[in-house]
Design an enzyme around this catalytic site. Structure first.
Site, PDB file in Angstrom:
ATOM      1  N   LYS A 148       7.209  -5.338  -0.608  1.00 51.15           N
ATOM      2  CA  LYS A 148       6.787  -6.180   0.495  1.00 51.15           C
ATOM      3  C   LYS A 148       7.656  -7.425   0.671  1.00 51.15           C
ATOM      4  O   LYS A 148       7.594  -8.087   1.708  1.00 51.15           O
ATOM      5  CB  LYS A 148       5.311  -6.578   0.335  1.00 51.15           C
ATOM      6  CG  LYS A 148       4.353  -5.410   0.254  1.00 51.15           C
ATOM      7  CD  LYS A 148       4.301  -4.554   1.501  1.00 51.15           C
ATOM      8  CE  LYS A 148       3.594  -5.214   2.631  1.00 51.15           C
ATOM      9  NZ  LYS A 148       3.176  -4.217   3.673  1.00 51.15           N
TER      10      LYS A 148
ATOM     11  N   SER B 225      -0.112   2.687  -6.396  1.00 49.09           N
ATOM     12  CA  SER B 225       0.417   3.374  -5.208  1.00 49.09           C
ATOM     13  C   SER B 225       1.672   4.178  -5.561  1.00 49.09           C
ATOM     14  O   SER B 225       1.927   5.231  -4.971  1.00 49.09           O
ATOM     15  CB  SER B 225       0.698   2.384  -4.076  1.00 49.09           C
ATOM     16  OG  SER B 225       1.685   1.447  -4.437  1.00 49.09           O
TER      17      SER B 225
HETATM   18  C1  LIG Z   1       1.430  -1.811  -3.949  1.00 47.91           C
HETATM   19  C2  LIG Z   1       1.468  -1.409  -2.527  1.00 47.91           C
HETATM   20  N1  LIG Z   1       1.596  -0.112  -2.244  1.00 47.91           N
HETATM   21  C3  LIG Z   1       1.612   0.326  -0.966  1.00 47.91           C
HETATM   22  C4  LIG Z   1       1.487  -0.554   0.092  1.00 47.91           C
HETATM   23  C5  LIG Z   1       1.494  -0.031   1.504  1.00 47.91           C
HETATM   24  O1  LIG Z   1       2.713  -0.324   2.148  1.00 47.91           O
HETATM   25  P1  LIG Z   1       2.766  -0.495   3.730  1.00 47.91           P
HETATM   26  O2  LIG Z   1       1.916  -1.666   4.081  1.00 47.91           O
HETATM   27  O3  LIG Z   1       4.205  -0.718   4.057  1.00 47.91           O
HETATM   28  O4  LIG Z   1       2.229   0.759   4.330  1.00 47.91           O
HETATM   29  C6  LIG Z   1       1.371  -1.922  -0.167  1.00 47.91           C
HETATM   30  C7  LIG Z   1       1.211  -2.880   0.923  1.00 47.91           C
HETATM   31  O5  LIG Z   1       0.978  -4.050   0.741  1.00 47.91           O
HETATM   32  C8  LIG Z   1       1.366  -2.364  -1.503  1.00 47.91           C
HETATM   33  O6  LIG Z   1       1.233  -3.657  -1.813  1.00 47.91           O
END
Ligand SMILES: Cc1ncc(COP(=O)(O)O)c(C=O)c1O
Length: 323
Positions: free
Chosen positions: A50, A284
């Site tokens: 991010k 994630s």
């Molecule tokens: C750890 C993590 N994984 C996945 C995501 C999802 O990414 P995106 O918002 O670009 O879809 C985020 C978003 O903040 C995140 O902090």
């Protein structure tokens, strides 16, 4: 060893340009055919992908005059965008206020404070479980974020709607994956939150090669973009899978297929990645690896699949991810 990066003069110069690592053990241990390439976004200054979106949103807002010198920036965040914004705002002279649900891990809150942010913590909705932020929890954070913006006459970074969130990944992450892999990517997948990463990388890779397949990943039981009923609104995949259908940055034309991952599949994958490949990443990232395993065991056997190791596992040491 390759030559180290040249001397940098601002922390902002160190956002992006992360390594791409081939995960040999993740393929061999499961007896699969194909290749897995992980973009190590935990190497960014605040420890997540991010940082890229934070920098692009602020740069663009300043260029367009939406954010004036010294003006406060506010953002609703699960912690990673907030940590990125804290660094970017401090470097460029803007006070920053992060509004976050109590349900996110304490490391994220402490990290943002350490990086100079003011942090507003919002209680979870009745019945919510710490570590699992639901759509109802997010609605409460949204209400508070609106109030904080009004109070400070602030610029809201608004990662859920700003095109700059996608552009960051279209201009940097996607082309980096393409170049670092030598143009040998067949598939990209991503667990989505705002959908900024997914849309940006998918656009960039499809410009390079229209035949590249892109798969959108959601938590099992909350796969609303796939059009499935919500049976499990709460999950452990922090930062993603909010169950929102009205995602401004989501473009169904960019989706080859939809995948779902359970909490335990994501946890198992994150633990394997740490123990076997030396990558300490978060929930994630585990979800992305679990989804990649599904594809190699199924319709994409033999393919080269790229995905992001989205953030550092150090942000989850207070959770049960790495007991
Ligand atoms: C750890 C993590 N994984 C996945 C995501 C999802 O990414 P995106 O918002 O670009 O879809 C985020 C978003 O903040 C995140 O902090």
């Amino acid at each position: 060893m390759s030559v180290p990066n040249p001397l940098a003069h601002s922390i902002l110069d160190l956002i992006g340009g992360t390594p791409l690592l081939e995960l040999h053990r993740c393929v061999a241990a499961r007896g699969l055919q194909g290749r897995l390439l992980a973009k190590l976004e935990l190497f960014n200054p605040a420890g997540s992908k991010k940082d890229r979106a934070a920098l692009e949103i602020i740069k663009q807002a300043k260029a367009e005059g939406l954010l004036v010198d010294g003006q406060t920036v506010v953002e609703l965040t699960s912690g990673n965008m907030g940590a990125g914004l804290a660094i970017v705002c401090r470097a460029l002279g803007h006070p920053f206020v992060a509004v976050i649900s109590q349900g996110n891990s304490v490391e994220r809150i402490r990290q943002m404070k350490a990086l100079g942010a003011e942090v507003v913590i919002v209680d979870q909705s009745p019945g919510s479980i710490p570590g699992q932020v639901s759509g109802a929890d997010l609605a409460l954070v949204e209400d508070r974020a609106k109030a904080v913006v009004a109070e400070h006459q602030a610029f809201r970074a608004d990662q859920f709607v700003r095109e700059a969130n996608c552009l960051a990944h279209e201009r940097t992450t996607g082309p980096e994956i393409w170049d670092q892999s030598g143009g040998e990517v067949d598939v990209f997948l991503d667990l989505v939150g705002t959908c900024g990463t997914y849309t940006g990388v998918a656009r960039a890779l499809r410009i390079k090669n229209q035949a590249i397949r892109t798969y959108l990943v959601e938590p099992a039981g909350a796969a609303v973009l796939a059009g499935l009923p919500v049976t499990q609104p709460r999950h452990k995949l922090q930062g993603a899978g909010y169950g929102r259908t009205n995602l401004a940055l989501f473009d169904p034309a960019l989706v080859t297929g939809y995948l779902q991952v359970t909490d335990s599949e994501a946890e198992e994958a994150a633990r394997f990645l740490a123990a076997e490949e030396g990558i300490l990443a978060g929930f994630s990232t585990g979800a992305n690896l679990a989804a990649a395993w599904q594809l190699l065991a199924g319709p994409e056997s033999g393919a080269t699949i790229a995905f992001l190791a989205c953030d550092s596992g150090l942000k989850y040491l207070s959770t049960d991810l790495f007991p």
